[in-house]
Design a protein around this motif. Structure first.
Motif, PDB file in Angstrom:
ATOM      1  N   THR A  43       0.795  -1.222   0.000  1.00 25.28           N
ATOM      2  CA  THR A  43       0.000   0.000   0.000  1.00 25.28           C
ATOM      3  C   THR A  43       0.831   1.276   0.000  1.00 25.28           C
ATOM      4  OG1 THR A  43      -0.113  -0.025   2.424  1.00 25.28           O
ATOM      5  CG2 THR A  43      -1.842  -1.195   1.220  1.00 25.28           C
ATOM      6  N   GLY A  44       2.056   1.229   0.520  1.00 27.35           N
ATOM      7  CA  GLY A  44       2.850   2.439   0.662  1.00 27.35           C
ATOM      8  C   GLY A  44       2.384   3.334   1.790  1.00 27.35           C
ATOM      9  N   ARG A  45       1.526   2.824   2.681  1.00 26.08           N
ATOM     10  CA  ARG A  45       0.991   3.606   3.802  1.00 26.08           C
ATOM     11  C   ARG A  45       1.305   2.876   5.103  1.00 26.08           C
ATOM     12  NH1 ARG A  45      -2.449   7.638   2.398  1.00 26.08           N
ATOM     13  NH2 ARG A  45      -3.192   7.670   0.245  1.00 26.08           N
ATOM     14  N   ARG A  79      -6.933   9.909   1.795  1.00 27.51           N
ATOM     15  CA  ARG A  79      -7.060  10.578   0.494  1.00 27.51           C
ATOM     16  C   ARG A  79      -5.739  11.171   0.015  1.00 27.51           C
ATOM     17  NH1 ARG A  79     -12.858  13.802   1.129  1.00 27.51           N
ATOM     18  NH2 ARG A  79     -14.197  11.929   1.148  1.00 27.51           N
ATOM     19  N   HIS A  80      -4.881  11.542   0.948  1.00 22.98           N
ATOM     20  CA  HIS A  80      -3.615  12.164   0.588  1.00 22.98           C
ATOM     21  C   HIS A  80      -2.475  11.173   0.807  1.00 22.98           C
ATOM     22  CE1 HIS A  80      -5.734  15.973   0.360  1.00 22.98           C
ATOM     23  NE2 HIS A  80      -6.255  15.727   1.562  1.00 22.98           N
ATOM     24  N   PRO A  81      -1.470  11.155  -0.057  1.00 26.57           N
ATOM     25  CA  PRO A  81      -0.360  10.200   0.091  1.00 26.57           C
ATOM     26  C   PRO A  81       0.493  10.526   1.300  1.00 26.57           C
ATOM     27  CG  PRO A  81       0.084  11.749  -1.690  1.00 26.57           C
ATOM     28  CD  PRO A  81      -1.325  12.009  -1.247  1.00 26.57           C
ATOM     29  N   GLU A  82       1.146   9.483   1.824  1.00 26.81           N
ATOM     30  CA  GLU A  82       2.046   9.654   2.957  1.00 26.81           C
ATOM     31  C   GLU A  82       3.444  10.018   2.475  1.00 26.81           C
ATOM     32  OE1 GLU A  82       2.084   6.347   5.550  1.00 26.81           O
ATOM     33  OE2 GLU A  82      -0.036   6.495   6.094  1.00 26.81           O
ATOM     34  N   PRO A  83       4.289  10.537   3.363  1.00 22.17           N
ATOM     35  CA  PRO A  83       5.667  10.871   2.957  1.00 22.17           C
ATOM     36  C   PRO A  83       6.412   9.627   2.488  1.00 22.17           C
ATOM     37  CG  PRO A  83       5.120  11.910   5.037  1.00 22.17           C
ATOM     38  CD  PRO A  83       3.994  10.982   4.741  1.00 22.17           C
ATOM     39  N   PRO A  84       7.143   9.691   1.384  1.00 23.47           N
ATOM     40  CA  PRO A  84       7.864   8.523   0.868  1.00 23.47           C
ATOM     41  C   PRO A  84       9.097   8.234   1.725  1.00 23.47           C
ATOM     42  CG  PRO A  84       8.342  10.430  -0.467  1.00 23.47           C
ATOM     43  CD  PRO A  84       7.311  10.882   0.527  1.00 23.47           C
ATOM     44  N   PRO A  85       9.768   7.103   1.491  1.00 20.23           N
ATOM     45  CA  PRO A  85      11.008   6.815   2.224  1.00 20.23           C
ATOM     46  C   PRO A  85      12.070   7.871   1.955  1.00 20.23           C
ATOM     47  CG  PRO A  85      10.165   4.839   1.149  1.00 20.23           C
ATOM     48  CD  PRO A  85       9.346   5.978   0.652  1.00 20.23           C
ATOM     49  N   ALA A  86      12.969   8.032   2.939  1.00 17.66           N
ATOM     50  CA  ALA A  86      14.009   9.055   2.819  1.00 17.66           C
ATOM     51  C   ALA A  86      15.086   8.666   1.818  1.00 17.66           C
ATOM     52  CB  ALA A  86      14.637   9.323   4.193  1.00 17.66           C
TER      53      ALA A  86
END
Length: 386
Positions: free
Chosen positions: A148-150, A202-209
């Motif tokens: 999911t990336g979340r 609804r809004h994407p989370e911060p991606p990996p650093a």
């Protein structure tokens, strides 16, 4: 099409003995097979069994170790001592051994890591659930994050899946693969399309650093959910193709097509991940750097019981409301039939009523004629002024 039998493997204790005889550590053997050190430790303790390509590679290495040990035994010269036994010598004081070096940290893995030590005695349902949660939850949170990336959705998916497990524990406890049961439930909840309508997602989370990890996550999230799931199960978890097809409820041909398409997409965007072993390691690294943690087992069990009580009370309240409405309808309903009043009908033959207004010419002539003819008739009373 018949499936070839699985490659035979020696017993778990023999696997460890062959590795020790070859002079390899668990980390070195894991690097040669393409798995994590924790996975090799689980194979040697008998907690898990390898499948598919990893099973064949592991069995081939063990066979090589066994052949090398046999050659060493054959080449070793046999000596016989002809000296007479003498008095025993004084025993030397044992020298202090240096403290062993600390074990290296376990490499990240997407597969559940079994706890060390012997298997416990028969457990109660609560203890068995807690053991299954401790065995599967850490790896499932990482897998759900890759799907999911979340981060928050990954933890929620694992907790909801284990709530279903506790709610249906008699069924899950006798299942042949409880880990697969809860993994399928986690994937189904994580990939549900209804999450896009929730305000918190609804809004994407911060991606990996890390830029490399961010690039891999971008590629994974561009894949269709069925392709992403097949890639994670086959190259991330390590299932073989029939097991992946069975868990995704698809045919083997369809699963193979999805897997090939996913690999081609990843290799086209990231050429350094065209090797499955490298892709497996990178997936584990991306998931392990996020430091995802799931809730404690007592919290999950309490939430499951709370949800069960809520829905039970809701069902009871709905049933009582339905019974009350039915009773009220029976008490207030009429006891005999009363036919409805029929609507009015138009009566023909009666001229319509004329509204008052100015007289027509015919009416004026008729009135004039009546006034003139009144003098020849009977006398009329005419009021006179006094």
């Amino acid at each position: 099409m018949t499936q070839s039998p699985a490659t035979p493997l020696p017993p778990p204790q023999e696997r460890r003995r062959l590795r020790d005889a070859a002079g390899l550590t668990q980390a070195q053997l894991a690097a040669r097979v393409g798995v994590s050190r924790a996975t090799v430790r689980a194979w040697e303790t008998g907690r898990t069994t390898p499948h598919g390509r990893k099973r064949e590679a592991y069995a081939k290495l063990l066979a090589e170790f066994d052949a090398t040990a046999a050659r060493r035994r054959a080449d070793r010269p046999v000596t016989v001592s002809l000296e007479k036994k003498t008095a025993p010598r004084e025993r030397k004081k044992p020298q202090e051994r240096p403290s062993p070096a600390p074990a290296p940290p376990p490499s990240p893995s997407l597969t559940p890591v079994p706890p060390d030590g012997p298997l416990p005695a028969p457990l109660t349902p609560t203890q068995a659930f807690d053991a299954l949660y401790a065995f599967c939850a850490p790896a499932l949170v990482r897998q759900a994050y890759l799907l999911t990336g979340r981060r928050e959705l990954a933890r929620e998916a694992v907790e909801r899946a284990f709530q279903q497990v506790w709610d249906r524990w008699p069924e899950v406890a006798v299942d042949r693969d409880p880990a697969g049961w809860v993994r399928a439930a986690t994937y189904e909840y994580a990939l549900s399309p209804w999450h896009r309508f929730r305000p918190r997602y609804r809004h994407p989370e911060p991606p990996p650093a890390d830029p490399a990890h961010r690039a891999l996550m971008d590629v994974l999230l561009t894949l269709p959910p069925p392709h992403r799931r097949a890639l994670l199960l086959y190259d991330g978890v390590g299932l073989d193709l029939p097991e992946t097809a069975a868990e995704t409820e698809a045919s083997t041909a369809a699963t193979a097509s999805r897997l090939l398409h996913a690999r081609e997409t990843v290799a086209a965007r990231l050429p350094d991940l065209s090797d499955p072993a490298t892709l497996n390691r990178r997936l584990a690294e991306v998931a392990s750097t996020e430091r995802l943690r799931a809730a404690k087992p007592p919290t999950v069990r309490a939430l499951s019981e709370r949800r069960a009580r809520f829905w039970t009370r809701a069902a009871i309240a709905f049933t009582v409301t339905l019974i009350s409405a039915t009773t009220l309808s029976l008490r207030t309903a009429p006891t005999r039939y009363e036919p409805p009043v029929p609507p009015g009908e138009t009566v023909r033959g009666v001229p319509p009523r004329v509204a008052p207004g100015p007289l027509s010419e015919d009416q004026l002539e008729l009135r004039k004629k009546l006034r003139e003819a009144a003098g020849s008739g009977p006398e009329r009373l005419v009021p006179e002024a006094t």
